[in-house]
Structures are given as C-alpha cells and as structure tokens.
Design a protein around this motif. Structure first.
Motif, PDB file in Angstrom:
ATOM      1  N   MET A  82       0.771  -1.239  -0.013  1.00 52.05           N
ATOM      2  CA  MET A  82      -0.214   0.063  -0.008  1.00 52.05           C
ATOM      3  C   MET A  82       0.915   1.131  -0.095  1.00 52.05           C
ATOM      4  N   LEU A  83       2.024   1.399   0.868  1.00 50.22           N
ATOM      5  CA  LEU A  83       2.942   2.525   0.769  1.00 50.22           C
ATOM      6  C   LEU A  83       3.561   2.495  -0.484  1.00 50.22           C
ATOM      7  N   TYR A  84       3.942   1.540  -1.238  1.00 47.38           N
ATOM      8  CA  TYR A  84       4.396   1.633  -2.668  1.00 47.38           C
ATOM      9  C   TYR A  84       3.227   2.250  -3.732  1.00 47.38           C
ATOM     10  N   CYS A  85       2.333   1.591  -3.416  1.00 43.13           N
ATOM     11  CA  CYS A  85       1.172   2.325  -4.300  1.00 43.13           C
ATOM     12  C   CYS A  85       0.859   3.858  -4.226  1.00 43.13           C
ATOM     13  N   ALA A  86       0.755   4.203  -2.722  1.00 44.99           N
ATOM     14  CA  ALA A  86       0.407   5.577  -2.716  1.00 44.99           C
ATOM     15  C   ALA A  86       1.463   6.455  -2.799  1.00 44.99           C
ATOM     16  N   SER A  87       2.692   5.861  -2.814  1.00 39.59           N
ATOM     17  CA  SER A  87       3.981   6.878  -3.099  1.00 39.59           C
ATOM     18  C   SER A  87       3.758   6.978  -4.763  1.00 39.59           C
ATOM     19  N   PHE A  88       3.654   5.950  -5.646  1.00 39.02           N
ATOM     20  CA  PHE A  88       3.811   5.938  -6.857  1.00 39.02           C
ATOM     21  C   PHE A  88       2.620   6.934  -7.345  1.00 39.02           C
ATOM     22  N   CYS A  89       1.331   6.660  -6.749  1.00 40.08           N
ATOM     23  CA  CYS A  89       0.183   7.745  -7.060  1.00 40.08           C
ATOM     24  C   CYS A  89       0.649   9.265  -6.770  1.00 40.08           C
ATOM     25  N   LEU A  90       1.226   9.392  -5.689  1.00 37.09           N
ATOM     26  CA  LEU A  90       1.571  10.775  -5.291  1.00 37.09           C
ATOM     27  C   LEU A  90       2.667  11.461  -6.092  1.00 37.09           C
ATOM     28  N   ILE A  91       3.785  10.419  -6.806  1.00 41.08           N
ATOM     29  CA  ILE A  91       4.585  10.993  -7.656  1.00 41.08           C
ATOM     30  C   ILE A  91       3.881  11.255  -9.062  1.00 41.08           C
ATOM     31  N   SER A  92       3.168  10.292  -9.370  1.00 42.68           N
ATOM     32  CA  SER A  92       2.409  10.636 -10.674  1.00 42.68           C
ATOM     33  C   SER A  92       1.634  11.805 -10.638  1.00 42.68           C
ATOM     34  N   PHE A  94       2.099  14.374  -8.855  1.00 40.25           N
ATOM     35  CA  PHE A  94       2.776  15.484  -8.832  1.00 40.25           C
ATOM     36  C   PHE A  94       3.346  15.847 -10.192  1.00 40.25           C
ATOM     37  N   ALA A  95       3.891  14.618 -10.948  1.00 38.35           N
ATOM     38  CA  ALA A  95       4.334  14.767 -12.225  1.00 38.35           C
ATOM     39  C   ALA A  95       3.014  15.597 -13.236  1.00 38.35           C
ATOM     40  N   LEU A  96       1.898  15.165 -12.990  1.00 38.88           N
ATOM     41  CA  LEU A  96       0.711  15.660 -13.867  1.00 38.88           C
ATOM     42  C   LEU A  96       0.398  17.043 -13.713  1.00 38.88           C
ATOM     43  N   VAL A  97       0.759  17.396 -12.561  1.00 38.20           N
ATOM     44  CA  VAL A  97       0.305  19.092 -12.089  1.00 38.20           C
ATOM     45  C   VAL A  97       1.691  19.847 -12.680  1.00 38.20           C
ATOM     46  N   LEU A  98       2.878  19.268 -12.699  1.00 39.19           N
ATOM     47  CA  LEU A  98       4.045  19.943 -13.192  1.00 39.19           C
ATOM     48  C   LEU A  98       3.839  20.004 -14.625  1.00 39.19           C
ATOM     49  N   ILE A  99       3.339  19.038 -15.223  1.00 33.17           N
ATOM     50  CA  ILE A  99       3.124  19.150 -16.684  1.00 33.17           C
ATOM     51  C   ILE A  99       1.643  19.929 -17.057  1.00 33.17           C
ATOM     52  N   TYR A 100       0.865  19.934 -16.363  1.00 32.52           N
ATOM     53  CA  TYR A 100      -0.235  20.836 -16.564  1.00 32.52           C
ATOM     54  C   TYR A 100       0.122  22.249 -16.400  1.00 32.52           C
TER      55      TYR A 100
END
Length: 158
Positions: A82-92, A94-100
């Motif tokens: 669950m921690l790995y999944c949550a970390s991946f989601c948060l990183i993704s 963040f990346a989408l927000v930066l791209i937007y």
C-alpha cells in the motif's frame, strides 16, 4: 480513508498484536518457570510427574506465537504494498500537476507573444477599441441609411 489513516490503523494493529505476543511470551516464560519450580519440588519429593500436559501447553503457546508473527509479517507486506502504491500515485499526481502547469505557462507565453506581434503590426484591439467597435456597430444597426452613406464614403477613400 487516506494513506496516513490506513498507515496509522495498520501500525496500531501491529502494536496490539506485538503487545499480545509479548504478553504471551511472558506468560509462557512464567508458566515454564513455574513448571520448572514445581518439577524441582516434585523431584525432591521423589514423585514421578507426567509433564505431557505442560509440554502440550508450551507447544500450543509456541504455535500461537508463530501464528501471531506470521500475521504481523503478512500485515507488514500488505502495508508495504500500500505504501508503494500510494507513493507511486503521489509521484504521478505531482508529475501531472507539473506538466499541466508547464502547459498553461507555455500557452500564456504564446498568447503574450502573439499579442505583442499583433500590437506591433497594429492589428491588436485594445479594450478601448473594442468598446468603440461595439458602439459603432450598434450605431450602424440603428441607422442603416446613414451607415450605407458612411460605407460609400469610406470605399471612395480607399
């Protein structure tokens, strides 16, 4: 339920299970010590004791402790996943927000460049010009005869 709440819940459950294991180990140690003391007294009294029940109790307590440890390990594996999944989601995210954000900034920059080019060429209308054009076209709609004459005069000037 947020990942932090889930993490707290898993940690609380792990602590509860760990406390129970510690209590069971302490209880096991106390029972074992009491049994040893009792056996020593019985040996001194020259009485033969059947300790198979004690051995079964100790074996049962050991099985309970092993099951608790396995349960904690399984819970910890699930928590890590669950921690790995949550970390991946948060990183993704963040990346989408930066791209937007970068896309919006680029679009604004392009609009500003285009506006500057139009202003330099005299093709860009300011707010003042837009108000004038609106008033002009309202006047044209209200005065069709006068506007036709105006357009004829303008065409002659060209």
């Amino acid at each position: 339920m947020t990942s932090q709440q889930l993490m707290k819940l898993v940690l609380e459950e792990s602590e509860i299970i760990s406390d129970k294991i510690k209590r069971l180990e302490q209880l096991s140690a106390q029972i074992e010590q009491a049994n040893r003391n009792h056996l020593e007294q019985l040996k001194r009294a020259d009485i033969k004791v059947d300790n198979s029940g004690v051995n079964r109790s100790v074996a049962e307590l050991e099985r309970v402790a092993e099951k608790a440890v396995k349960s904690i390990q399984t819970t910890q594996k699930g928590f890590n996943w669950m921690l790995y999944c949550a970390s991946f989601c948060l990183i993704s995210l963040f990346a989408l927000v930066l791209i937007y954000k970068k896309g919006i900034e680029t679009k604004i920059d392009i609009k500003e460049e285009y506006r500057k080019e139009l202003s330099e060429k005299g093709q860009y209308n300011t707010l003042k010009d837009a108000e004038f054009y609106n008033k002009f076209w309202l006047w044209v709609d209200k005065n069709p005869n006068d506007s036709k004459e105006l357009f004829r005069e303008v065409n002659k000037m060209k």
